[in-house]
Design an enzyme around this catalytic site. Structure first.
Site, short mmCIF file in Angstrom:
data_model
loop_
_atom_site.label_atom_id
_atom_site.label_comp_id
_atom_site.label_asym_id
_atom_site.label_seq_id
_atom_site.Cartn_x
_atom_site.Cartn_y
_atom_site.Cartn_z
N HIS A 69 0.93 -1.07 0.05
CA HIS A 69 0.00 -0.02 0.14
C HIS A 69 0.93 1.25 0.06
CE1 HIS A 69 -2.88 2.94 1.88
NE2 HIS A 69 -3.57 2.15 1.47
N ASP A 118 2.72 -4.41 7.99
CA ASP A 118 1.44 -3.74 8.01
C ASP A 118 0.18 -4.77 8.03
OD1 ASP A 118 -0.79 -2.66 6.91
OD2 ASP A 118 0.09 -2.14 5.07
N GLN A 125 -5.12 -5.21 6.91
CA GLN A 125 -5.81 -6.07 6.26
C GLN A 125 -5.82 -7.47 7.35
OE1 GLN A 125 -7.97 -5.42 4.22
NE2 GLN A 125 -7.39 -3.44 3.54
N LYS A 128 -10.81 -0.79 10.28
CA LYS A 128 -10.95 -1.95 9.41
C LYS A 128 -11.40 -3.12 10.22
CE LYS A 128 -7.43 -0.45 6.09
NZ LYS A 128 -8.39 0.25 5.24
#
Lengths: 416, 157
Positions: free
Chosen positions: A130, A206, A209, A232
């Site tokens: 990202h 990261d 997700q 999220k």
């Protein structure tokens, strides 16, 4: 690919009732929200916790000695404990509240990177990152001449690790996603982390997700820095977490300066507060922390293994349903095996531009993301300008996938 | 609530399926400018050939959605062969049509803008203003053309 019997303990019909927004109608139709990878919806438990906080307890934290200020401080620090538990942190003091993963990575780049990365030092990233895990390092490359290397993405949508050791040689940091926000690919975090450590590099992951989709244990993953975004994972916007090993945080200089992060300030200098507060300048997002704890508790009640099983099943069902129905007209980006991916499904349908596809799907109240998903280098690697992306959460079921599949046929009417 | 038929008019789909003036022009003598829509990743390159006071040729490359591609295609037919002044007037008029929504957000109702020139087929894109997210798709090629014309008018030293 075999589809498992939906023998998961996730009861979607019951869960849907916990999310008020899912009762909203768009164009007179039931909302089919398939964009949780961008931002998940919020259960009543989260919304109520934040309302209750503002209605009964709000005051600034770590300042007042009066009752509600103490209560606000307790709630804020309880949220830190909840997040520490949720990601397997050794201690709540290793959990720094940030705005989101973007800020967590910027914190590491500016603070740890500022102190440790110099001209010619190597940071290894991947082609599927990202922009949040690209631009902070590109900034350091521009400002002080660090070298960036990239682990490539293969045609199968998996990281190509055939040249891993050589890429890692001499690196100071390896920073990568645990789950691609475009391809859904689950990356072999432990394998890369072990190789990175063997090469003498630190590891930043990261988890934007990954953590909403899978049970997370930062010590099992074997990483040094880990970022999570609250919105999220059923929590509110404006709050996230940077986890790092205590000795790293202790040695790092502060990121933002201001109130809260100091021990003493004189006209000629200052000393810093202990971790984690050293990195939390200014009044933090207190109500958001309270909401985040409620989200953690909601997910813990369901069980993250059940969440993963549900989303794995739904992803397999979606891939099977869409490819069975549309054959070669529909191409799924990334791995086709649901064991290798999370519930994020980028696809191309005929040669219809994702923007147009998303517009047509909206007529059926189907919300999918269309665009480059803040991953333009990956788009170039895939040879596309944009993709359409459906992503799943605990409140989605097979009926939602069926609505998506039906709605795709409508696109033919205009663009076929 | 606006329907898809407001957005995807037949003339728009025709220009999308059969884009006019696709291709490149040799640079120089033509001038090329590339524009990006950071929202969706669309990009478009506008090649403009200006001889004297006239836009003698205009070609387009790039990729994008039906709205950005058809808008670019219609722009090319509307501008090609016009004088620079006329081309600027077409751009102003089109941008005014697209900015109706933004003007309302500013609290400036402003009333109807008197069009400087007849937009012809381009008026089919009026429906885009009912879909605010898509306005940037429609204006991408126009902003890029404006940059190209500005560069031609004031070449970098």
């Amino acid at each position: 690919m075999a589809i498992d019997a939906p023998a998961t303990p996730i009861d979607v019909a019951s869960i849907k009732k916990d999310f008020p927004i899912l009762a909203v109608e768009v164009h007179g139709k039931r909302l089919v929200y398939l964009d949780s990878a961008a931002s998940s919806q919020k259960p009543t438990a989260v919304l109520d916790a934040m309302d209750r906080y503002y209605e009964t307890t709000h005051a600034n934290v770590h300042r007042g000695v009066y009752t509600i200020a103490e209560e606000a401080t307790r709630l804020y620090e309880d949220a830190r404990k909840a997040m520490a538990r949720f990601i397997g942190a050794g201690s709540p003091s290793e959990v720094v509240f940030t705005k989101n993963v973007t800020e967590a990575i910027n914190l590491v780049a500016r603070s740890w990177g500022g102190a440790n990365l110099h001209a010619g030092d190597v940071v290894v990233l991947t082609e599927m990152e990202h922009h949040a895990n690209l631009v902070p390092w590109l900034q350091l490359k521009a400002e002080r001449g660090i070298e960036l290397r990239y682990l490539p993405v293969g045609e199968d949508g998996l990281l190509d690790l055939s040249d891993l050791d050589r890429t890692l040689a001499g690196a100071k940091l390896v920073a990568f996603t645990a789950m691609s926000n475009v391809l859904g690919t689950l990356t072999p975090v432990r394998r890369i982390a072990d190789a990175a450590h063997a090469a003498g590099a630190l590891v930043l992951v990261d988890g934007a997700q990954y953590t909403p989709a899978t049970a997370t244990d930062v010590s099992e993953l074997g990483v040094d820095f880990y970022g999570v975004t609250g919105h999220k994972m059923l929590g509110p916007t404006g709050i996230g977490v940077l986890w790092a090993r205590a000795e790293l945080l202790d040695a790092m200089p502060p990121f933002l300066g201001g109130g809260e992060m100091i021990r003493d300030v004189r006209l000629d200098g200052f000393t810093t507060n202990d971790v984690p507060w050293k990195f939390e300048a200014g009044t933090p997002p207190i109500a958001e922390a309270v909401g985040l704890e409620a989200a953690v508790r909601y997910l813990e009640t369901l069980g993250m293994d059940a969440v993963r099983a549900h989303e794995r099943h739904l992803t397999a069902y979606a891939i099977d349903t869409l490819t069975a129905r549309y054959g070669d007209d529909l191409r799924v980006h990334g791995p086709l095996d649901a064991d290798q991916r999370g519930g994020v499904l980028s696809f191309a349908y005929k040669d219809i531009h994702p923007h147009d596809l998303s517009q047509v799907l909206d007529e059926s109240a189907v919300c999918v993301r269309a665009g480059h998903h803040c991953a333009k280098p990956l788009m170039r690697r895939l040879g596309v300008g944009a993709t359409a992306r459906a992503s799943f959460s605990i409140y989605n079921d097979e009926a939602d996938v069926d609505v998506l599949a039906d709605a795709l046929a409508d696109a033919d009417r205009l663009f076929g | 609530m606006p329907g898809l038929e407001d957005l995807y008019r037949e003339i728009i789909l025709d220009h999308y399926r059969n884009p006019r003036n696709r291709g490149e022009l040799p640079v120089p003598p033509a001038h090329a400018e590339t524009g990006f829509n950071p929202l969706c990743g669309d990009e478009i390159t506008v090649y403009v050939q200006v001889d004297g006071d006239t836009v003698t040729d205009l070609r387009l490359t790039g990729q994008g959605c039906s709205i950005s591609q058809s808008s670019a295609s219609m722009m090319s037919t509307a501008v090609k062969g016009r004088s620079l002044e006329e081309a600027r007037a077409v751009i102003r008029t089109f941008k005014a049509m697209m900015s109706v929504h933004e003007a309302r957000l500013d609290g400036d109702d402003g009333g109807p803008v008197e069009p400087e020139v007849a937009l012809g087929d381009l008026e089919a894109l009026q429906g885009v203003v009912k879909f605010p997210v898509r306005i940037k798709c429609a204006t991408l090629s126009w902003n890029t053309l404006t940059q190209a014309l500005d560069s031609i008018a004031a070449p970098a030293s």
